[in-house]
Motif scaffolding. Structure first.
Motif, PDB file in Angstrom:
ATOM      1  N   LYS A 250     -38.179   5.006  55.989  1.00 61.65           N
ATOM      2  CA  LYS A 250     -36.753   4.705  55.977  1.00 61.65           C
ATOM      3  C   LYS A 250     -36.431   3.680  54.893  1.00 61.65           C
ATOM      4  N   PRO A 251     -35.150   3.508  54.536  1.00 63.63           N
ATOM      5  CA  PRO A 251     -34.778   2.493  53.537  1.00 63.63           C
ATOM      6  C   PRO A 251     -35.188   1.087  53.980  1.00 63.63           C
ATOM      7  N   PHE A 252     -35.468   0.224  53.015  1.00 64.72           N
ATOM      8  CA  PHE A 252     -35.947  -1.127  53.304  1.00 64.72           C
ATOM      9  C   PHE A 252     -34.867  -1.976  53.958  1.00 64.72           C
ATOM     10  N   ARG A 253     -35.247  -2.641  55.069  1.00 65.84           N
ATOM     11  CA  ARG A 253     -34.373  -3.557  55.793  1.00 65.84           C
ATOM     12  C   ARG A 253     -35.215  -4.709  56.334  1.00 65.84           C
ATOM     13  N   MET A 254     -34.753  -5.949  56.152  1.00 62.48           N
ATOM     14  CA  MET A 254     -35.394  -7.108  56.769  1.00 62.48           C
ATOM     15  C   MET A 254     -34.356  -8.152  57.121  1.00 62.48           C
ATOM     16  N   ALA A 255     -34.274  -8.495  58.417  1.00 59.42           N
ATOM     17  CA  ALA A 255     -33.374  -9.557  58.864  1.00 59.42           C
ATOM     18  C   ALA A 255     -34.034 -10.902  58.606  1.00 59.42           C
ATOM     19  N   VAL A 256     -33.284 -11.839  58.041  1.00 58.32           N
ATOM     20  CA  VAL A 256     -33.823 -13.156  57.724  1.00 58.32           C
ATOM     21  C   VAL A 256     -33.867 -14.016  58.984  1.00 58.32           C
ATOM     22  N   GLN A 257     -35.067 -14.469  59.336  1.00 53.45           N
ATOM     23  CA  GLN A 257     -35.242 -15.324  60.507  1.00 53.45           C
ATOM     24  C   GLN A 257     -35.240 -16.804  60.137  1.00 53.45           C
ATOM     25  N   TRP A 258     -35.667 -17.094  58.915  1.00 52.18           N
ATOM     26  CA  TRP A 258     -35.870 -18.496  58.555  1.00 52.18           C
ATOM     27  C   TRP A 258     -35.861 -18.627  57.037  1.00 52.18           C
ATOM     28  N   VAL A 259     -35.159 -19.649  56.554  1.00 46.58           N
ATOM     29  CA  VAL A 259     -35.200 -19.980  55.127  1.00 46.58           C
ATOM     30  C   VAL A 259     -36.360 -20.952  54.927  1.00 46.58           C
ATOM     31  N   ASN A 260     -37.356 -20.519  54.205  1.00 47.65           N
ATOM     32  CA  ASN A 260     -38.602 -21.277  54.015  1.00 47.65           C
ATOM     33  C   ASN A 260     -38.475 -22.156  52.782  1.00 47.65           C
ATOM     34  N   ARG A 261     -38.314 -23.464  52.984  1.00 42.47           N
ATOM     35  CA  ARG A 261     -38.122 -24.402  51.860  1.00 42.47           C
ATOM     36  C   ARG A 261     -39.035 -25.616  52.059  1.00 42.47           C
ATOM     37  N   PRO A 262     -40.356 -25.467  51.888  1.00 47.50           N
ATOM     38  CA  PRO A 262     -41.262 -26.598  52.120  1.00 47.50           C
ATOM     39  C   PRO A 262     -41.110 -27.711  51.093  1.00 47.50           C
ATOM     40  N   ASN A 263     -40.671 -27.353  49.867  1.00 46.50           N
ATOM     41  CA  ASN A 263     -40.472 -28.345  48.813  1.00 46.50           C
ATOM     42  C   ASN A 263     -39.457 -27.805  47.817  1.00 46.50           C
ATOM     43  N   ASP A 265     -39.862 -26.818  44.905  1.00 44.83           N
ATOM     44  CA  ASP A 265     -40.393 -25.798  43.994  1.00 44.83           C
ATOM     45  C   ASP A 265     -40.494 -24.418  44.640  1.00 44.83           C
ATOM     46  N   PHE A 266     -40.191 -24.336  45.931  1.00 39.66           N
ATOM     47  CA  PHE A 266     -40.343 -23.040  46.607  1.00 39.66           C
ATOM     48  C   PHE A 266     -39.158 -22.786  47.517  1.00 39.66           C
ATOM     49  N   ARG A 267     -38.636 -21.570  47.456  1.00 40.26           N
ATOM     50  CA  ARG A 267     -37.549 -21.140  48.343  1.00 40.26           C
ATOM     51  C   ARG A 267     -37.747 -19.655  48.637  1.00 40.26           C
ATOM     52  N   GLY A 268     -38.023 -19.369  49.886  1.00 44.52           N
ATOM     53  CA  GLY A 268     -38.229 -17.984  50.289  1.00 44.52           C
ATOM     54  C   GLY A 268     -37.506 -17.687  51.588  1.00 44.52           C
ATOM     55  N   PHE A 269     -37.488 -16.410  51.940  1.00 42.72           N
ATOM     56  CA  PHE A 269     -36.743 -15.963  53.113  1.00 42.72           C
ATOM     57  C   PHE A 269     -37.689 -15.157  54.003  1.00 42.72           C
ATOM     58  N   SER A 270     -37.935 -15.691  55.199  1.00 45.17           N
ATOM     59  CA  SER A 270     -38.969 -15.154  56.075  1.00 45.17           C
ATOM     60  C   SER A 270     -38.382 -14.247  57.149  1.00 45.17           C
ATOM     61  N   GLY A 271     -39.156 -13.234  57.519  1.00 44.92           N
ATOM     62  CA  GLY A 271     -38.751 -12.320  58.573  1.00 44.92           C
ATOM     63  C   GLY A 271     -39.752 -11.195  58.712  1.00 44.92           C
ATOM     64  N   GLN A 272     -39.492 -10.322  59.669  1.00 47.28           N
ATOM     65  CA  GLN A 272     -40.334  -9.136  59.851  1.00 47.28           C
ATOM     66  C   GLN A 272     -39.598  -7.924  59.318  1.00 47.28           C
ATOM     67  N   ILE A 273     -40.276  -7.146  58.504  1.00 44.75           N
ATOM     68  CA  ILE A 273     -39.662  -5.958  57.915  1.00 44.75           C
ATOM     69  C   ILE A 273     -39.413  -4.937  59.017  1.00 44.75           C
ATOM     70  N   ALA A 274     -38.156  -4.540  59.180  1.00 46.16           N
ATOM     71  CA  ALA A 274     -37.794  -3.587  60.240  1.00 46.16           C
ATOM     72  C   ALA A 274     -38.119  -2.162  59.829  1.00 46.16           C
ATOM     73  N   THR A 275     -37.732  -1.787  58.630  1.00 50.14           N
ATOM     74  CA  THR A 275     -37.999  -0.436  58.137  1.00 50.14           C
ATOM     75  C   THR A 275     -38.260  -0.486  56.637  1.00 50.14           C
ATOM     76  N   GLY A 276     -38.920   0.550  56.140  1.00 45.76           N
ATOM     77  CA  GLY A 276     -39.092   0.719  54.704  1.00 45.76           C
ATOM     78  C   GLY A 276     -40.244  -0.062  54.105  1.00 45.76           C
ATOM     79  N   VAL A 277     -40.309  -0.001  52.791  1.00 44.22           N
ATOM     80  CA  VAL A 277     -41.336  -0.675  52.002  1.00 44.22           C
ATOM     81  C   VAL A 277     -40.643  -1.473  50.904  1.00 44.22           C
ATOM     82  N   VAL A 278     -41.141  -2.686  50.624  1.00 45.21           N
ATOM     83  CA  VAL A 278     -40.596  -3.503  49.547  1.00 45.21           C
ATOM     84  C   VAL A 278     -41.724  -3.873  48.591  1.00 45.21           C
TER      85      VAL A 278
END
Length: 638
Positions: A250-263, A265-278
């Protein structure tokens, strides 16, 4: 020399043991996982079946087995040494009554697969627990007592399993030992269930004759059913294909659970992929904002990946500085999900108190949390006949179809396409209890056609012209408490101060805007919702709005508060004891209510939920109406 040889032999033996352990761990690490539920009517043998599976898969420790044998002797089990149901019925109330109340989750594994099984209650009053267990299941084992055949709960649980989207269904016709393994009994039940299953859209299922008590057709074929040529239950559970592969297609979908900002120099968006491939480099779209970017990194605890698929938990990094937060959905740029704020849905009502159309609830869909209002049902479903019944509300365990609206747009897909972005729960705003589970069908056309029209003259400009701050003075209290009297005095005092006001009185509004509403709980909710919307428009015009309504429910007063800007809603509790309100009853309403001539009267046969922390509390036993009005005006305009 012999010592050296002995040491070398021991070393080789240890090495072989270590190699075997590594192979064992490697094998178990890559086993697939199957989540399934057992469901059906009361005493169909669900707990016994799971206990048998745990016992036969050697998942019981010696001390557990000893305790089980001891408990079995206490309750007595028709001469059998072990009562397998006691392995699962962990609550004291369950053991005493011999029934399952809560959802019991158990883990076991075989050489081929790992399993998590949920034993769900059979009693109708615990249907909510069955829905909880089914929400994450890949397969449902519907048990039927061979002596009783297809019952109401068999139909209800089958319908719910199908409604929730479970595609793999096993029909386990249990207790065959109690009907002497009669094939005619099995065939008759299978015929009845097949007709029902096809009527609700279940196209295929796997029937198996079993005895959880005796172990027939559980781990292997039974000599007692030579006429049955299908797989044993555990064999089917090991071999059945789950839907993970199709989720990846199926098409790629991921709901963001948490904005990961330890410092910094890093900013990412964490979650579990519901469908698809990225993949790294893929173009993505963040919804509901619609902002686009590309994937620069896919980060996991085990290091960066070049691609990730449905079921994996990852942190995604973007190539651009794009605003994204918890509740947003990251999707493929070329094929994003829909965004809307009005929907048709199927609702399974889980609360003891009936649904109140017009009341606002928290709606949780994935990681999104918004305010939602449910309209009166279009119809309720009779799970026995699949008939659509007229209904004004839904009570405990009822299933119906209704429209709902949210206070802001949410990202969704129809439940049949995506369980993560199509399944939701409703939460009571006061108690935080989950009151319903639901499935979104589609967005309403008007949600796409109606848009908010921006205007050039702002609410701030309106307020500035009047040289005042907009506010809503929300008077609440029992009938006869003095709300209208004090509200009228407050407006007169504000008018003398050249303040621009408008008074909305409960009785007056029911002569026009709300003349179509009665005094049921549902009508009271709708009454306050409409008044709240009118009050909001008046604050947009810069007015000080004064309302005098019983407004008996905290939920609706909180709903109106949420409509307003922070600080603009001022709850004024006219706190008068029931006896005093009844004594000054100039309209004679309490007397009629006491005589039974006036139904749903607040304080008599309809509840009043007093404010817990109002901005202003007026004790009418210690001050006059004039003094109360003076105090309120001072609080509003120091």
């Amino acid at each position: 020399m012999s010592d050296v040889i002995a040491d070398e032999s021991v070393y080789q033996t240890d090495a072989l043991i270590a190699e075997d352990i590594n192979k064992y761990l490697e094998t178990h690490q890559h086993k697939t996982m199957l989540r399934f539920i057992t469901c059906g009517s009361v005493d169909d043998g669900k707990s016994t079946l799971i206990g048998r599976l745990l016992y036969d898969s050697k998942m019981i420790f010696e001390d557990q087995l000893e305790a089980l044998e001891s408990d079995s002797k206490k309750v007595g089990t028709q001469g059998q040494e072990i009562d397998f149901a006691l392995l699962v019925d962990g609550l004291a109330a369950e053991r005493e009554q011999g029934i399952t109340i809560d959802v019991a989750y158990r883990f076991f594994n075989t050489e081929k697969r790992k399993f998590i099984v949920a034993d769900t209650p059979g009693h109708e009053q615990y249907t909510r627990n069955m829905v909880t267990g089914a929400s994450t299941a890949d397969l449902a084992v519907i048990l039927i007592d061979a002596r009783k055949g297809v019952l109401v709960q068999t139909r209800r649980h089958s319908y719910l399993a199908h409604l929730i989207g479970i595609k793999n269904i096993v029909l386990a016709i249990n207790k065959m030992d109690l009907v002497d393994y009669d094939q005619a009994v099995y065939d008759g039940i299978l015929k009845d269930y097949t007709e029902f299953a096809h009527s609700i859209g279940i196209k295929q299922f796997t029937p198996i004759p079993i005895s959880g008590f005796k172990g027939d057709n559980i781990t292997g074929p039974s000599e007692n059913t030579p006429w049955y040529k299908g797989p044993a239950l555990i064999q089917h559970l090991e071999d059945v294909e789950v839907d993970q592969v199709s989720d990846q297609e199926k098409p790629f979908r991921m709901a963001v659970q948490w904005v990961n900002r330890p410092n910094l120099d890093f900013r990412g968006f964490s979650g579990q992929i519901a469908t698809g491939v990225v993949k790294v480099g893929d173009a993505i779209r963040v919804l509901p904002s619609g902002k686009t970017s590309t994937i620069s990194r896919i980060v996991t605890l085990d290091g960066d990946l070049q691609q990730a698929a449905a079921g994996q938990s990852v942190t995604l990094c973007f190539a651009d500085e794009v605003d994204c937060s918890r509740g947003d959905v990251i999707a493929s740029s070329g094929n994003p999900p829909q965004v809307a704020d009005q929907f048709e849905s199927t609702i399974v009502w889980l609360a003891d108190e009936e649904m109140l159309p017009g009341r606002s609830y928290w709606l949780k869909l994935g990681t999104q949390m918004v305010t939602a209002t449910v309209q009166a049902p279009k119809y309720q479903v009779n799970v026995n006949t699949m008939e659509h019944l007229a209904a004004k509300t839904l009570d405990l365990n009822a299933i119906g179809v209704a429209n709902l609206s949210t206070d802001k747009q949410i990202v969704f897909e129809p439940y049949e396409k995506n369980r993560t972005l199509g399944g939701f729960i409703l939460i009571d705003k006061i108690t935080n209890a989950t009151v319903a589970a639901g499935m979104l069908h589609f967005s309403l056309r008007r949600a796409q056609n109606v848009h908010w029209q921006a205007t050039d003259v702002s609410r701030e400009f309106h307020a500035g012209l009047k040289n005042q701050r907009p506010a809503v003075l929300w008077f609440t209290g029992l009938s006869g408490a003095g709300k209208s009297t004090i509200a009228n005095l407050v407006e007169k005092k504000l008018a003398r101060m050249n303040r621009h006001t408008f008074l909305l009185d409960g009785d007056n509004v029911r002569h026009g805007l709300n003349k179509d509403l009665g005094f049921t709980d549902a009508d009271r909710v709708e009454n306050i919702r409409r008044v709240g919307e009118v009050a909001k428009l008046m604050t947009d015009a810069g007015l000080i709005v004064i309302t005098a309504f019983i407004s008996p429910f905290r939920s609706e007063r909180e709903m109106v508060r949420q409509m307003m800007k922070p600080g603009e809603f001022i709850e004024v509790h006219i706190d008068t004891p029931l006896a005093d309100a009844e004594a000054r009853d100039v309209k004679g309403l309490y007397a009629k209510a006491r005589a039974g001539d006036l139904k749903n009267f607040t304080g008599i046969d309809s509840p009043y939920e007093a404010p817990e922390d109002p901005e202003i509390r007026v004790d009418t036993t210690s001050m006059t109406a004039e003094e109360a009005a003076e105090e309120i005006v001072k609080r509003l305009i120091p």
